[in-house]
Scaffold this active site. Structure first.
Site, PDB file in Angstrom:
ATOM      1  N   ASN A 151      43.726  29.909 -47.677  1.00  0.00           N
ATOM      2  CA  ASN A 151      42.804  29.678 -48.792  1.00  0.00           C
ATOM      3  C   ASN A 151      43.090  30.619 -49.945  1.00  0.00           C
ATOM      4  O   ASN A 151      43.787  31.633 -49.781  1.00  0.00           O
ATOM      5  CB  ASN A 151      41.353  29.956 -48.362  1.00  0.00           C
ATOM      6  CG  ASN A 151      40.828  28.976 -47.331  1.00  0.00           C
ATOM      7  OD1 ASN A 151      41.309  27.846 -47.231  1.00  0.00           O
ATOM      8  ND2 ASN A 151      39.840  29.403 -46.574  1.00  0.00           N
ATOM      9  N   ASP A 196      40.556  33.002 -52.120  1.00  0.00           N
ATOM     10  CA  ASP A 196      39.185  33.516 -52.060  1.00  0.00           C
ATOM     11  C   ASP A 196      38.744  34.027 -53.436  1.00  0.00           C
ATOM     12  O   ASP A 196      39.436  34.856 -54.048  1.00  0.00           O
ATOM     13  CB  ASP A 196      39.092  34.696 -51.079  1.00  0.00           C
ATOM     14  CG  ASP A 196      39.289  34.287 -49.626  1.00  0.00           C
ATOM     15  OD1 ASP A 196      39.338  33.080 -49.325  1.00  0.00           O
ATOM     16  OD2 ASP A 196      39.389  35.205 -48.794  1.00  0.00           O
ATOM     17  N   GLY A 209      41.714  32.804 -46.074  1.00  0.00           N
ATOM     18  CA  GLY A 209      41.899  31.782 -45.035  1.00  0.00           C
ATOM     19  C   GLY A 209      42.177  32.472 -43.714  1.00  0.00           C
ATOM     20  O   GLY A 209      43.033  33.361 -43.641  1.00  0.00           O
ATOM     21  N   LYS A 210      41.461  32.077 -42.682  1.00  0.00           N
ATOM     22  CA  LYS A 210      41.559  32.819 -41.414  1.00  0.00           C
ATOM     23  C   LYS A 210      42.987  32.858 -40.880  1.00  0.00           C
ATOM     24  O   LYS A 210      43.456  33.895 -40.402  1.00  0.00           O
ATOM     25  CB  LYS A 210      40.595  32.222 -40.389  1.00  0.00           C
ATOM     26  CG  LYS A 210      39.153  32.348 -40.835  1.00  0.00           C
ATOM     27  CD  LYS A 210      38.167  31.839 -39.836  1.00  0.00           C
ATOM     28  CE  LYS A 210      36.786  31.714 -40.471  1.00  0.00           C
ATOM     29  NZ  LYS A 210      36.269  32.949 -41.079  1.00  0.00           N
ATOM     30  N   ASN A 241      45.173  35.046 -43.177  1.00  0.00           N
ATOM     31  CA  ASN A 241      44.761  36.451 -43.014  1.00  0.00           C
ATOM     32  C   ASN A 241      45.335  37.034 -41.722  1.00  0.00           C
ATOM     33  O   ASN A 241      45.823  38.181 -41.689  1.00  0.00           O
ATOM     34  CB  ASN A 241      43.231  36.560 -42.947  1.00  0.00           C
ATOM     35  CG  ASN A 241      42.556  36.176 -44.254  1.00  0.00           C
ATOM     36  OD1 ASN A 241      43.205  36.088 -45.300  1.00  0.00           O
ATOM     37  ND2 ASN A 241      41.252  35.938 -44.191  1.00  0.00           N
ATOM     38  N   GLY A 267      30.742  43.846 -33.837  1.00  0.00           N
ATOM     39  CA  GLY A 267      30.591  44.613 -35.075  1.00  0.00           C
ATOM     40  C   GLY A 267      30.630  46.103 -34.798  1.00  0.00           C
ATOM     41  O   GLY A 267      31.518  46.599 -34.094  1.00  0.00           O
ATOM     42  N   ASP A 293      39.529  38.437 -38.566  1.00  0.00           N
ATOM     43  CA  ASP A 293      40.936  38.014 -38.600  1.00  0.00           C
ATOM     44  C   ASP A 293      41.852  39.200 -38.264  1.00  0.00           C
ATOM     45  O   ASP A 293      42.839  39.051 -37.539  1.00  0.00           O
ATOM     46  CB  ASP A 293      41.286  37.450 -39.978  1.00  0.00           C
ATOM     47  CG  ASP A 293      40.363  36.305 -40.369  1.00  0.00           C
ATOM     48  OD1 ASP A 293      39.950  35.556 -39.462  1.00  0.00           O
ATOM     49  OD2 ASP A 293      40.043  36.179 -41.559  1.00  0.00           O
ATOM     50  N   ALA A 327      40.118  47.260 -42.000  1.00  0.00           N
ATOM     51  CA  ALA A 327      40.062  46.098 -42.884  1.00  0.00           C
ATOM     52  C   ALA A 327      38.723  46.002 -43.625  1.00  0.00           C
ATOM     53  O   ALA A 327      38.612  45.260 -44.607  1.00  0.00           O
ATOM     54  CB  ALA A 327      40.315  44.813 -42.081  1.00  0.00           C
TER      55      ALA A 327
HETATM   56  O1  RIB Z   1      37.622  35.159 -42.237  1.00  0.00           O
HETATM   57  C1  RIB Z   1      37.570  35.330 -43.618  1.00  0.00           C
HETATM   58  C2  RIB Z   1      38.061  34.104 -44.311  1.00  0.00           C
HETATM   59  O2  RIB Z   1      37.168  33.041 -44.095  1.00  0.00           O
HETATM   60  C3  RIB Z   1      38.162  34.224 -45.810  1.00  0.00           C
HETATM   61  O3  RIB Z   1      39.404  34.747 -46.225  1.00  0.00           O
HETATM   62  C4  RIB Z   1      37.881  32.814 -46.295  1.00  0.00           C
HETATM   63  O4  RIB Z   1      38.981  32.197 -46.893  1.00  0.00           O
HETATM   64  C5  RIB Z   1      37.416  32.053 -45.067  1.00  0.00           C
HETATM   65  O5  RIB Z   1      38.411  31.263 -44.537  1.00  0.00           O
END
Ligand code: RIB
Length: 306
Positions: free
Chosen positions: A11, A13, A39-40, A43, A222, A252, A282
């Site tokens: 993705n 962001d 994007g997972k 990432n 967490g 991720d 991160a």
């Molecule tokens: O896990 C974080 C991600 O979730 C972001 O980078 C976003 O693009 C969504 O896919």
């Protein structure tokens, strides 16, 4: 070099940092904008690469400027993009993200091209599955595609990790294809039917998910750390305490680090500590991919070497 194959989303962001998250119908102003790649799947690929793995990504992007930027950036990281397909039928995936002063986020995703990654795209990349030590799948791509990826990975004897994020309304019925399932608290509640896990209840939740077929369940909690439940018993690892700036992409980072450590044949306890440290780092920078640490940044941190 450990070999990690990622199947998932890519993705762009758009992230606005605000003092607090807006309520429904409310406008909160005075934010600052960061546009970065996310994007997972992508990432995870970037994180695994920065941790020293040889990485290939199977994903789908649009035939548009965002897609071209995404591909170029992946290649600049040294990630194999031969299996990143381009579609003219949809735009590159886009996420709108809001982050508050404590680093908590809300994410809205228009998946676009990610939903065009099909079963045929998996079948076309059989050699990548044969190459991989570890295969990681997340769920911003169609469920049938993720399922096929895990099936092909199994056939080739790769270790399989299923990151059940984002959790689909229809649920997930192929946990038995995963050597490791890695839910966060919300996803774990959906998978187990039990209330969100605190540290005390986590073992019960993990056992309920294992009963659905996953060999190991790695529950991320967490600031409370992580719990892994498997045939050899439960393993816990504390979180590294950091001041969170932006938690986007922390999950991720955790999944990527777990994949790298398992590909390096590290014991599960060390792999968990390593993944916790990477996920914590991160959270200390803005953005998803910009915040993924390089391996050298882990030196000297407890758990920094799996
Ligand atoms: O896990 C974080 C991600 O979730 C972001 O980078 C976003 O693009 C969504 O896919």
């Amino acid at each position: 070099m450990p070999r990690v194959l990622i199947v998932g989303s890519a993705n762009v962001d758009f992230t606005v940092a605000l003092s607090r998250l807006p309520r429904p119908g409310e406008t909160v102003s005075e934010g600052t904008l960061l546009i970065a790649r996310g994007g997972k799947g992508a990432n995870q690929a970037v994180a695994a690469r920065r941790l020293g793995a040889d990485v290939r990504l199977i994903a789908c992007i649009g035939d548009d400027p965002s897609g071209r930027e995404v591909r170029a950036a992946l290649e600049a990281e040294g990630i194999g993009t031969a299996a990143v397909v381009t579609t003219s039928a949809a735009a590159t995936g886009t996420a709108l993200i809001v982050v508050d002063a404590e680093g908590r986020n809300q994410i809205a995703v228009a998946p676009g091209a990610n939903r065009r990654l099909g079963v045929a795209d998996i079948d076309a990349r059989d050699a990548d599955f044969a190459w991989a030590d570890v295969v990681v799948c997340s769920l911003e791509v169609p469920l049938a595609t993720a399922r096929r990826a895990l099936e092909v990975a199994r056939r080739h004897g790769a270790v399989t990790i299923l990151n059940p994020a984002p959790f689909p309304d229809s649920g997930v019925d192929f946990l038995a294809l995963a050597d490791y399932v890695t839910p966060n608290e919300t996803e774990a509640a959906r998978l187990s039917g039990l209330p969100p896990a605190d540290l005390a209840g986590a073992a019960k939740v993990a056992a309920a998910i294992r009963a659905r077929g996953a060999a190991h369940v790695v529950l991320t909690l967490g600031a409370a750390g992580a719990l892994a439940a498997g045939p050899a018993g439960d393993v816990r690892a504390p979180a590294l305490a950091v001041t969170a700036v932006d938690t986007t992409g922390a999950g991720d980072a955790f999944n990527a680090a777990l994949a790298v450590a398992l590909a390096e044949r590290q014991p599960l306890a060390g792999a968990l500590r390593f993944a916790n440290v990477v996920a914590a780092l991160a959270c200390t920078k803005r953005g998803a991919q910009p915040s993924m640490p390089h391996r050298a940044e882990l030196a000297g941190l407890d758990g920094g070497e799996a």
